[in-house]
Design a protein around this motif. Structure first.
Motif, PDB file in Angstrom:
ATOM      1  N   LYS A 133       0.829  -1.216   0.000  1.00 38.03           N
ATOM      2  CA  LYS A 133       0.000   0.000   0.000  1.00 38.03           C
ATOM      3  C   LYS A 133       0.855   1.252   0.000  1.00 38.03           C
ATOM      4  N   ASN A 134       1.956   1.205   0.734  1.00 37.19           N
ATOM      5  CA  ASN A 134       2.853   2.357   0.768  1.00 37.19           C
ATOM      6  C   ASN A 134       3.349   2.692  -0.635  1.00 37.19           C
ATOM      7  N   VAL A 135       3.673   1.653  -1.393  1.00 34.85           N
ATOM      8  CA  VAL A 135       4.165   1.894  -2.749  1.00 34.85           C
ATOM      9  C   VAL A 135       3.011   2.304  -3.667  1.00 34.85           C
ATOM     10  N   MET A 136       1.853   1.682  -3.453  1.00 30.95           N
ATOM     11  CA  MET A 136       0.689   2.014  -4.298  1.00 30.95           C
ATOM     12  C   MET A 136       0.340   3.488  -4.205  1.00 30.95           C
ATOM     13  N   LEU A 137       0.525   4.053  -3.006  1.00 31.05           N
ATOM     14  CA  LEU A 137       0.217   5.466  -2.849  1.00 31.05           C
ATOM     15  C   LEU A 137       1.093   6.324  -3.763  1.00 31.05           C
ATOM     16  N   ALA A 138       2.372   5.959  -3.838  1.00 29.75           N
ATOM     17  CA  ALA A 138       3.286   6.721  -4.697  1.00 29.75           C
ATOM     18  C   ALA A 138       2.898   6.564  -6.166  1.00 29.75           C
ATOM     19  N   VAL A 139       2.522   5.338  -6.548  1.00 28.97           N
ATOM     20  CA  VAL A 139       2.081   5.104  -7.934  1.00 28.97           C
ATOM     21  C   VAL A 139       0.870   5.983  -8.240  1.00 28.97           C
ATOM     22  N   MET A 140      -0.037   6.018  -7.267  1.00 29.84           N
ATOM     23  CA  MET A 140      -1.257   6.804  -7.430  1.00 29.84           C
ATOM     24  C   MET A 140      -0.943   8.296  -7.562  1.00 29.84           C
ATOM     25  N   ALA A 141       0.003   8.767  -6.743  1.00 27.54           N
ATOM     26  CA  ALA A 141       0.361  10.186  -6.783  1.00 27.54           C
ATOM     27  C   ALA A 141       0.899  10.560  -8.157  1.00 27.54           C
ATOM     28  N   VAL A 142       1.707   9.681  -8.742  1.00 26.99           N
ATOM     29  CA  VAL A 142       2.266   9.954 -10.061  1.00 26.99           C
ATOM     30  C   VAL A 142       1.168   9.992 -11.114  1.00 26.99           C
ATOM     31  N   SER A 143       0.200   9.077 -10.978  1.00 25.16           N
ATOM     32  CA  SER A 143      -0.878   9.007 -11.964  1.00 25.16           C
ATOM     33  C   SER A 143      -1.720  10.286 -11.957  1.00 25.16           C
ATOM     34  N   GLY A 144      -1.666  11.008 -10.850  1.00 31.68           N
ATOM     35  CA  GLY A 144      -2.435  12.249 -10.741  1.00 31.68           C
ATOM     36  C   GLY A 144      -3.899  12.014 -10.443  1.00 31.68           C
ATOM     37  N   GLU A 145      -4.310  10.747 -10.405  1.00 33.40           N
ATOM     38  CA  GLU A 145      -5.732  10.471 -10.179  1.00 33.40           C
ATOM     39  C   GLU A 145      -5.952  10.076  -8.731  1.00 33.40           C
ATOM     40  N   VAL A 146      -5.995  11.099  -7.886  1.00 34.88           N
ATOM     41  CA  VAL A 146      -6.113  10.869  -6.445  1.00 34.88           C
ATOM     42  C   VAL A 146      -7.565  11.005  -6.003  1.00 34.88           C
ATOM     43  N   PHE A 147      -8.252  11.990  -6.563  1.00 34.78           N
ATOM     44  CA  PHE A 147      -9.612  12.256  -6.098  1.00 34.78           C
ATOM     45  C   PHE A 147     -10.620  11.381  -6.842  1.00 34.78           C
ATOM     46  N   ARG A 148     -10.459  10.070  -6.647  1.00 36.63           N
ATOM     47  CA  ARG A 148     -11.402   9.085  -7.172  1.00 36.63           C
ATOM     48  C   ARG A 148     -12.015   8.412  -5.959  1.00 36.63           C
ATOM     49  N   PHE A 149     -13.351   8.491  -5.875  1.00 36.45           N
ATOM     50  CA  PHE A 149     -13.984   8.147  -4.603  1.00 36.45           C
ATOM     51  C   PHE A 149     -14.657   6.782  -4.573  1.00 36.45           C
ATOM     52  N   PHE A 150     -14.854   6.164  -5.738  1.00 35.28           N
ATOM     53  CA  PHE A 150     -15.707   4.980  -5.730  1.00 35.28           C
ATOM     54  C   PHE A 150     -14.977   3.672  -6.004  1.00 35.28           C
ATOM     55  N   ARG A 151     -14.074   3.678  -6.974  1.00 33.42           N
ATOM     56  CA  ARG A 151     -13.464   2.416  -7.353  1.00 33.42           C
ATOM     57  C   ARG A 151     -12.530   1.910  -6.256  1.00 33.42           C
ATOM     58  N   HIS A 152     -12.545   0.617  -6.035  1.00 32.22           N
ATOM     59  CA  HIS A 152     -11.719  -0.016  -5.022  1.00 32.22           C
ATOM     60  C   HIS A 152     -10.244   0.085  -5.406  1.00 32.22           C
ATOM     61  N   ALA A 153      -9.457   0.783  -4.588  1.00 29.31           N
ATOM     62  CA  ALA A 153      -8.055   0.999  -4.946  1.00 29.31           C
ATOM     63  C   ALA A 153      -7.231  -0.271  -4.781  1.00 29.31           C
ATOM     64  N   GLY A 154      -7.606  -1.089  -3.788  1.00 27.16           N
ATOM     65  CA  GLY A 154      -6.810  -2.265  -3.460  1.00 27.16           C
ATOM     66  C   GLY A 154      -6.790  -3.325  -4.552  1.00 27.16           C
ATOM     67  N   SER A 155      -7.740  -3.251  -5.481  1.00 28.81           N
ATOM     68  CA  SER A 155      -7.740  -4.238  -6.562  1.00 28.81           C
ATOM     69  C   SER A 155      -7.570  -3.557  -7.917  1.00 28.81           C
ATOM     70  N   ASP A 156      -7.016  -2.359  -7.886  1.00 30.55           N
ATOM     71  CA  ASP A 156      -6.830  -1.580  -9.108  1.00 30.55           C
ATOM     72  C   ASP A 156      -5.489  -1.959  -9.749  1.00 30.55           C
ATOM     73  N   ASP A 157      -5.561  -2.625 -10.872  1.00 32.42           N
ATOM     74  CA  ASP A 157      -4.329  -3.124 -11.487  1.00 32.42           C
ATOM     75  C   ASP A 157      -3.391  -2.001 -11.913  1.00 32.42           C
ATOM     76  N   ALA A 158      -3.956  -0.837 -12.198  1.00 29.57           N
ATOM     77  CA  ALA A 158      -3.120   0.299 -12.584  1.00 29.57           C
ATOM     78  C   ALA A 158      -2.201   0.706 -11.432  1.00 29.57           C
ATOM     79  N   LEU A 159      -2.619   0.399 -10.195  1.00 28.73           N
ATOM     80  CA  LEU A 159      -1.766   0.695  -9.037  1.00 28.73           C
ATOM     81  C   LEU A 159      -0.948  -0.522  -8.631  1.00 28.73           C
ATOM     82  N   LEU A 160      -1.610  -1.695  -8.648  1.00 24.46           N
ATOM     83  CA  LEU A 160      -0.977  -2.913  -8.153  1.00 24.46           C
ATOM     84  C   LEU A 160       0.235  -3.317  -8.992  1.00 24.46           C
TER      85      LEU A 160
END
Lengths: 249, 327
Positions: A99-126
């Motif tokens: 999760k710590n690494v996924m957060l950094a991946v997410m920050a780079v993607s710029g798509e932080v303010f996404r409220f509905f999709r489950h982040a833990g199973s998001d292949d773009a982050l995983l």
């Protein structure tokens, strides 16, 4: 000649009467490890914090990837691709390593303010997060809470996070701090590979590590850069020997 | 199914069962109590997003609860008096439709929360607690001293508002509506905390330095969480106003902020079902201990102390056990 990735020009920062950085100029060229050494209290960490944007500087310029970044805050500089690791591991202790690494991946993607999709199973982050963990050799610890990781593993995780930011430069504040000999060897290997990805500005205390890893070295004493050069030049420099290396060199 | 999800569903079933028992036993008092619990739980779910998941200890959520309540009261009483809610800058007519009122309450809470959040989130720790408290108290004294909407006496409207042609004055019907809203809010919260935003919020709580170093400003994440949190609590305020057909400044007072906080802490901070457990337990204690002594809050204080000292995860924490690493 290629342009430097990071260029610090005449940077000054004082805290009241104490000048932590005085007219510091240094640059980071593509593909190199540039080590910054200096005795305790020389202002190394202050310099890192100023470059990272955590504290404002009083005078001078910081140019990154061809752009002036002096006006940007820390988050803005990170987004441009300046990945910084901390002297004391700065991680979310209650989250898994992954999760710590996924957060950094997410920050780079710029798509932080996404409220509905489950982040833990998001292949773009995983996907990228797993790849970064593997690169530092932590793939088997992905689901372990950071609080349960060893000190060395946390240092590796810091690097995995920096990698996940797809950086244009690494800014590493004593990545080897507190490591045993075995961990040192492993991390040195990692850093050597890392410079293929992006150049590293390495703040380090351990002389053996610096002399074996660095392409260039700058020596900071009382907030001033007294010398910059290759390993041999620094070893041979009488000022450096007097101010810092003493008889050991 | 994760144990915590199971416990949340179980709590909801218990709440529904209690109200159903009141219906079959013809004890409207119990239904109303369950309705109150559902509404308090919604307010708590709202606060839990800021306090639990975001680590933002807001001592001013009464502001949003009260704003939601006043939004409902003002719009409903305007409709009943055939007067507009406001004529400037544009004319807004009153309404007795619950969905319209809910939306108004949510928007009003949002509009209030944005400036409060912008100011308060520049501070942290104790200062954040105090500044949120100060904002809420400002609104409280404003409501007390402004006569247009009843001032200190509050504002009553004699009939509950309407939705879907249901008879809202029937306690069971109104309970079902509130219970339904609670279920929806809980489902949304479950999704939100597992989303990308939820991940960023968790990092903002655990390690803002790392969040910044990754390129995300903690302020933006916290402000968003604070505003969403206020919107949910505002919705609860509107439901509460309709339950009592009355709003008064006491909804805005710091006692209310404290109560909402107690729901969250009793039930379990940063636990999905925590506020449901907390609100039910609070009202149960009030009923049971209130029969024993008028000073029941002393006993509540002891319970709260025990929870804080020995059961950090609150009631849900006791039942679900220590939280595993999230993956």
């Amino acid at each position: 000649m290629t342009d430097p990735v990071l260029e610090v020009t005449n940077l000054s920062k004082s805290f009241g009467a104490l000048a932590a950085c005085k007219n510091v100029s240094l640059d980071l060229m593509p593909g190199e490890i540039h080590a910054l050494i200096g005795p305790n209290g020389a202002g190394k960490t202050t310099l890192v914090k100023t470059i990272a944007g955590e504290i404002a500087h009083d005078a001078g310029h910081i140019r990154f990837d061809g752009e002036l970044i002096s006006h940007l805050d820390a988050a803005g500089r990170a987004r441009l691709g300046l990945a910084r690791t901390f002297q004391i591991s700065s991680l979310a202790m209650e989250m898994s390593a992954l999760k710590n690494v996924m957060l950094a991946v997410m920050a780079v993607s710029g798509e932080v303010f996404r409220f509905f999709r489950h982040a833990g199973s998001d292949d773009a982050l995983l996907g990228p997060a797993r790849a970064c963990l593997e690169e530092v050799g932590l793939q088997n610890r992905a689901h372990t809470r950071v609080a349960e990781l060893s000190h060395g593993e946390r240092r590796q995780l810091e690097i995995a996070i920096a990698l996940a930011m797809k950086p244009k430069a690494f800014l590493m504040d004593e990545p080897m701090a507190g490591m045993g000999p075995e961990g040192l060897a492993r991390l040195s290997g990692l850093l050597r590979d890392l410079k293929e990805t992006a150049p590293v500005l390495l703040i380090e205390h351990d002389m053996d590590v610096v002399f074996s890893l660095a392409d260039r070295i700058s020596v900071l004493v009382y907030g001033e850069v007294i010398a910059t050069g290759t390993v041999e030049e620094i070893r041979a420099n009488p000022d450096v020997q007097g101010a810092y290396l003493g008889d050991a060199a | 199914m994760k144990r915590e999800t199971f416990i949340t569903l179980l709590l909801m079933a218990l709440l529904f069962g209690a109200a159903f028992h009141g219906k079959t036993g013809d004890e409207p008092f119990i239904i109303t109590l369950a309705t109150k619990a559902a509404i308090f739980a919604i307010a708590g779910v709202g606060l839990n997003l800021a306090l639990g998941y975001g680590g933002l200890v807001s001592f001013g959520h009464a502001a949003f609860f009260g704003i939601g309540g006043y939004a409902a009261g003002i719009i409903a009483s305007a409709a009943r008096n055939y007067a507009p809610v406001m004529t400037w800058p544009m004319e807004i007519a009153g309404s007795t439709s619950m969905p319209v009122i809910w939306l108004a309450a949510i928007v009003a809470a949002m509009i209030t929360a944005i400036p409060i959040g912008i100011f308060s989130l520049r501070t942290g720790g104790v200062y954040f607690i105090m500044i949120t408290l100060a904002f809420a108290q400002m609104l409280y004294y404003f409501a007390v001293s402004w006569p247009a909407y009843g001032g200190e006496d509050g504002l009553s409207f004699y009939v509950r508002n309407e939705a879907l042609g249901l008879n809202m004055m029937d306690p069971w019907t109104y309970f079902a509506v509130c219970f339904g809203v609670l279920a929806v809010v809980l489902a949304l919260m479950a999704v939100l905390v597992r989303s990308r935003f939820g991940l960023a919020l968790e990092m903002a709580r655990q390690n803002p330095q790392r969040l910044t170093a990754s390129g995300i400003r903690p302020f933006n994440v916290r402000l968003t969480a604070f505003v969403i949190s206020a919107m949910i609590t505002g919705l609860a305020g509107a439901l509460y106003a309709d339950l009592n057909r009355f709003v008064s400044p006491s909804m805005l007072s710091w006692h209310t902020s404290g109560e909402i906080m107690v729901f969250v802490i009793l039930g379990g901070v940063a636990r999905l079902g925590g506020p449901v457990a907390g609100a039910c337990l609070y009202l149960l204690l009030e009923e049971v201990l209130g029969d024993v002594t008028d000073y029941w809050q002393v006993l509540l204080g002891i319970v709260l102390l025990l929870v804080v000292l020995f059961a950090r995860g609150g009631l849900v924490g006791l039942l679900a056990g220590r939280r595993a690493a999230h993956d």
